[in-house]
Motif scaffolding. Structure first.
Motif, PDB file in Angstrom:
ATOM      1  N   PRO A  55       0.787  -1.177   0.729  1.00  0.00           N
ATOM      2  CA  PRO A  55      -0.284  -0.372   0.255  1.00  0.00           C
ATOM      3  C   PRO A  55       0.886   1.256   0.319  1.00  0.00           C
ATOM      4  CG  PRO A  55      -0.739  -1.721   1.899  1.00  0.00           C
ATOM      5  CD  PRO A  55       0.738  -1.961   1.088  1.00  0.00           C
ATOM      6  N   ALA A  56       0.638   2.154  -0.740  1.00  0.00           N
ATOM      7  CA  ALA A  56       1.225   3.663  -0.897  1.00  0.00           C
ATOM      8  C   ALA A  56      -0.151   4.724  -0.455  1.00  0.00           C
ATOM      9  CB  ALA A  56       0.846   4.249  -1.892  1.00  0.00           C
ATOM     10  N   LEU A  57       0.729   5.265   1.129  1.00  0.00           N
ATOM     11  CA  LEU A  57       0.476   6.068   2.084  1.00  0.00           C
ATOM     12  C   LEU A  57       0.637   7.381   2.074  1.00  0.00           C
ATOM     13  CD1 LEU A  57       1.311   3.607   5.370  1.00  0.00           C
ATOM     14  CD2 LEU A  57      -0.514   3.376   3.579  1.00  0.00           C
ATOM     15  N   ILE A  58      -0.642   8.159   1.955  1.00  0.00           N
ATOM     16  CA  ILE A  58      -0.364   9.480   2.700  1.00  0.00           C
ATOM     17  C   ILE A  58      -1.229  10.187   2.896  1.00  0.00           C
ATOM     18  CG2 ILE A  58      -1.207  10.344  -0.183  1.00  0.00           C
ATOM     19  CD1 ILE A  58       0.476  12.458  -0.045  1.00  0.00           C
ATOM     20  N   GLU A  59      -1.091  10.972   4.034  1.00  0.00           N
ATOM     21  CA  GLU A  59      -1.723  11.124   5.301  1.00  0.00           C
ATOM     22  C   GLU A  59      -2.800  10.383   5.481  1.00  0.00           C
ATOM     23  OE1 GLU A  59      -3.926  14.255   3.048  1.00  0.00           O
ATOM     24  OE2 GLU A  59      -2.380  15.943   2.304  1.00  0.00           O
ATOM     25  N   SER A  60      -4.514  10.153   5.180  1.00  0.00           N
ATOM     26  CA  SER A  60      -4.962   9.273   5.787  1.00  0.00           C
ATOM     27  C   SER A  60      -5.189   8.591   5.153  1.00  0.00           C
ATOM     28  CB  SER A  60      -6.103  10.049   6.656  1.00  0.00           C
ATOM     29  OG  SER A  60      -6.582  10.325   5.653  1.00  0.00           O
ATOM     30  N   TRP A  61      -4.718   8.447   3.866  1.00  0.00           N
ATOM     31  CA  TRP A  61      -5.242   7.398   2.501  1.00  0.00           C
ATOM     32  C   TRP A  61      -4.358   5.893   2.243  1.00  0.00           C
ATOM     33  CZ3 TRP A  61      -8.458   8.606  -0.910  1.00  0.00           C
ATOM     34  CH2 TRP A  61      -9.637  10.031  -1.043  1.00  0.00           C
ATOM     35  N   ALA A  62      -4.483   5.781   1.857  1.00  0.00           N
ATOM     36  CA  ALA A  62      -3.498   4.318   1.230  1.00  0.00           C
ATOM     37  C   ALA A  62      -4.613   4.184   0.109  1.00  0.00           C
ATOM     38  CB  ALA A  62      -4.045   2.903   2.143  1.00  0.00           C
ATOM     39  N   TYR A  63      -3.355   3.671  -0.582  1.00  0.00           N
ATOM     40  CA  TYR A  63      -3.887   2.987  -1.913  1.00  0.00           C
ATOM     41  C   TYR A  63      -3.495   2.110  -2.633  1.00  0.00           C
ATOM     42  CZ  TYR A  63      -4.758   7.648  -2.435  1.00  0.00           C
ATOM     43  OH  TYR A  63      -5.517   9.131  -2.445  1.00  0.00           O
ATOM     44  N   VAL A  64      -4.075   0.879  -2.993  1.00  0.00           N
ATOM     45  CA  VAL A  64      -3.488  -0.170  -3.863  1.00  0.00           C
ATOM     46  C   VAL A  64      -4.182  -0.913  -4.510  1.00  0.00           C
ATOM     47  CG1 VAL A  64      -4.550  -1.870  -1.276  1.00  0.00           C
ATOM     48  CG2 VAL A  64      -2.716  -2.624  -2.262  1.00  0.00           C
ATOM     49  N   GLY A  65      -3.598  -2.145  -5.504  1.00  0.00           N
ATOM     50  CA  GLY A  65      -4.439  -2.763  -6.354  1.00  0.00           C
ATOM     51  C   GLY A  65      -4.568  -3.898  -6.037  1.00  0.00           C
ATOM     52  N   THR A  66      -5.609  -4.994  -6.525  1.00  0.00           N
ATOM     53  CA  THR A  66      -5.739  -6.152  -5.995  1.00  0.00           C
ATOM     54  C   THR A  66      -5.774  -7.733  -8.041  1.00  0.00           C
ATOM     55  OG1 THR A  66      -8.232  -6.744  -7.416  1.00  0.00           O
ATOM     56  CG2 THR A  66      -6.886  -6.073  -4.661  1.00  0.00           C
ATOM     57  N   GLU A  67      -5.442  -8.261  -7.929  1.00  0.00           N
ATOM     58  CA  GLU A  67      -5.040  -9.797  -8.952  1.00  0.00           C
ATOM     59  C   GLU A  67      -6.652  -9.983  -9.113  1.00  0.00           C
ATOM     60  OE1 GLU A  67      -2.596 -11.943  -9.426  1.00  0.00           O
ATOM     61  OE2 GLU A  67      -1.503 -10.344  -8.517  1.00  0.00           O
ATOM     62  N   ASN A  68      -7.711  -9.061  -8.469  1.00  0.00           N
ATOM     63  CA  ASN A  68      -8.969  -8.954  -9.289  1.00  0.00           C
ATOM     64  C   ASN A  68      -8.648  -7.728 -10.399  1.00  0.00           C
ATOM     65  OD1 ASN A  68      -9.184 -10.905  -7.708  1.00  0.00           O
ATOM     66  ND2 ASN A  68     -11.085 -10.122  -6.948  1.00  0.00           N
ATOM     67  N   GLY A  69      -8.270  -6.670 -10.118  1.00  0.00           N
ATOM     68  CA  GLY A  69      -7.759  -6.055 -11.136  1.00  0.00           C
ATOM     69  C   GLY A  69      -8.584  -4.820 -11.038  1.00  0.00           C
ATOM     70  N   VAL A  70      -8.919  -4.975  -9.301  1.00  0.00           N
ATOM     71  CA  VAL A  70      -8.967  -3.431  -8.758  1.00  0.00           C
ATOM     72  C   VAL A  70      -8.246  -2.797  -8.323  1.00  0.00           C
ATOM     73  CG1 VAL A  70     -11.362  -2.622  -7.543  1.00  0.00           C
ATOM     74  CG2 VAL A  70     -11.567  -5.111  -8.795  1.00  0.00           C
ATOM     75  N   PHE A  71      -8.181  -1.304  -8.332  1.00  0.00           N
ATOM     76  CA  PHE A  71      -7.101  -0.225  -7.705  1.00  0.00           C
ATOM     77  C   PHE A  71      -8.631   0.279  -7.034  1.00  0.00           C
ATOM     78  CE2 PHE A  71      -4.483   2.942  -6.878  1.00  0.00           C
ATOM     79  CZ  PHE A  71      -3.667   2.890  -6.464  1.00  0.00           C
ATOM     80  N   TYR A  72      -7.983   0.920  -5.480  1.00  0.00           N
ATOM     81  CA  TYR A  72      -8.531   0.873  -4.210  1.00  0.00           C
ATOM     82  C   TYR A  72      -7.910   3.004  -4.028  1.00  0.00           C
ATOM     83  CZ  TYR A  72     -11.274  -3.162  -4.028  1.00  0.00           C
ATOM     84  OH  TYR A  72     -12.175  -3.915  -3.883  1.00  0.00           O
ATOM     85  N   GLY A  73      -9.040   3.661  -3.441  1.00  0.00           N
ATOM     86  CA  GLY A  73      -8.831   4.527  -2.839  1.00  0.00           C
ATOM     87  C   GLY A  73      -8.770   4.495  -1.397  1.00  0.00           C
ATOM     88  N   ILE A  74      -8.850   4.562  -0.482  1.00  0.00           N
ATOM     89  CA  ILE A  74      -8.709   3.803   0.834  1.00  0.00           C
ATOM     90  C   ILE A  74      -8.469   4.945   2.306  1.00  0.00           C
ATOM     91  CG2 ILE A  74      -8.467   1.590   3.176  1.00  0.00           C
ATOM     92  CD1 ILE A  74      -7.991   0.176   0.751  1.00  0.00           C
TER      93      ILE A  74
END
Length: 324
Positions: A168-187
């Motif tokens: 996961p890539a972190l900045i402030e209160s955000w985390a960003y990560v993608g999956t084997e299912n081909g979905v990329f998330y902003g969390i």
């Protein structure tokens, strides 16, 4: 494995079981440590020591100056991710590393004493990032876990809908990560909830690249052979850049100086097509294209005016910027 740089040396291990320390200036081997089962994980550096996990699940601490092994600790399976170093409330310096045995380990960095281990429920392949007294694991169990640094206790978990080995890539209160299912998330990791997600219904190819992020954008490679850029807060898909093969390597964002407009940051993206691309983050414009040769799955490394790239053919290449 992705190289790291410290003390004027480039450290990396190879699949043939040799761990190298190369001179940053000319690439000559200062030392090499042999007899290991092989390395896929990047190393870490702290206090004149180098730390790295191997393909049989052993985590090693080596003297940076000569490669002498100071200690090792056994995990139950292959180690693919790099270590992260943390100052604990106990005043110890911990080194955190995950294993395919499903556990995250926190080890006292000087002595090799195990401080705690926490179950991730399934294989862990990522490097655990750290912020605000927490560490994060995105694993093959399909969740983003938020853990306490002091004891490994789980504080929250976010469902990702599929497995991942990406960091996961972190900045402030955000985390960003993608999956084997081909979905990329902003969390939003503080609220433990998904804010936005991107999914290409036509392609659906896996994200094995870890993302990079600046104030405005997040960039990531995909097995759809593209580099993608999103607005980091809204998830708007800003642009994509097509390569000839998978983009498994994590991109790197480079800024010339502190006053530079974030839209002018440079994205260094490597592909298994054997090319290193320089892209303008604001619009995806190609600034340069270097033919390195062998396919690249390890992330490029930037130090000063140099870029270091390790290839699937076993070459380590160093380039110097021609810009003023």
């Amino acid at each position: 494995a992705t190289p790291i740089v410290a003390e004027g040396l480039v450290f990396l291990g190879g699949a043939e079981g040799i761990f190298y320390a190369l001179d940053l200036k000319d690439g000559t081997a200062r030392w090499k440590a042999e007899g290991y089962p092989g390395f896929a994980a990047p190393a870490g550096y702290w206090n004149s020591r180098v730390y790295v996990g191997d393909l049989e699940g052993r985590f090693h601490c080596l003297q940076a100056g000569n490669g002498q092994r100071l200690w090792q600790i056994e995990t139950g399976a292959e180690i693919d991710g790099g270590p992260t170093f943390v100052a604990l409330s106990s005043k110890n310096t911990g080194v955190i590393v995950g294993s395919q045995d499903s556990y995250l380990y926190c080890i006292e960095a000087t002595t090799g004493e195990l401080l705690w281990k926490a179950s991730g429920q399934d294989q862990i392949r990522c490097t655990p990032p750290v912020t605000h007294g927490r560490t994060f694991v995105a694993g093959c169990d399909g969740k983003l876990h938020v853990l306490s640094l002091d004891d490994g206790r789980e504080l929250a978990a976010v469902d990702l809908g599929g497995p991942t080995g990406s960091t996961p890539a972190l900045i402030e209160s955000w985390a960003y990560v993608g999956t084997e299912n081909g979905v990329f998330y902003g969390i939003d990791w503080e609220k433990a909830q998904v804010v936005w997600k991107f999914e290409d219904a036509k392609a659906g190819d896996a994200f094995r690249s870890s993302a990079a992020v600046n104030e405005r954008y997040v960039v990531v490679g995909s097995r759809d052979r593209k580099v993608h850029c999103f607005d980091r807060t809204t998830g708007e898909h800003r642009w994509e850049f097509v390569t000839r093969r998978y983009v498994d390597a994590s991109p790197v964002i480079v800024r010339k100086n502190a006053e530079q407009n974030p839209d002018d940051d440079l994205v260094l993206a490597a592909s298994l097509d054997g090319h290193l691309y320089g892209l303008r983050i604001g619009n995806g414009e190609k600034v340069f294209d270097i033919t390195v040769g062998g396919g690249i799955s390890a992330s490029p490394v930037v130090v000063g005016d140099r870029v270091i790239v390790a290839t699937e053919d076993g070459d380590v290449c160093c380039y110097r910027s021609t810009n003023d």
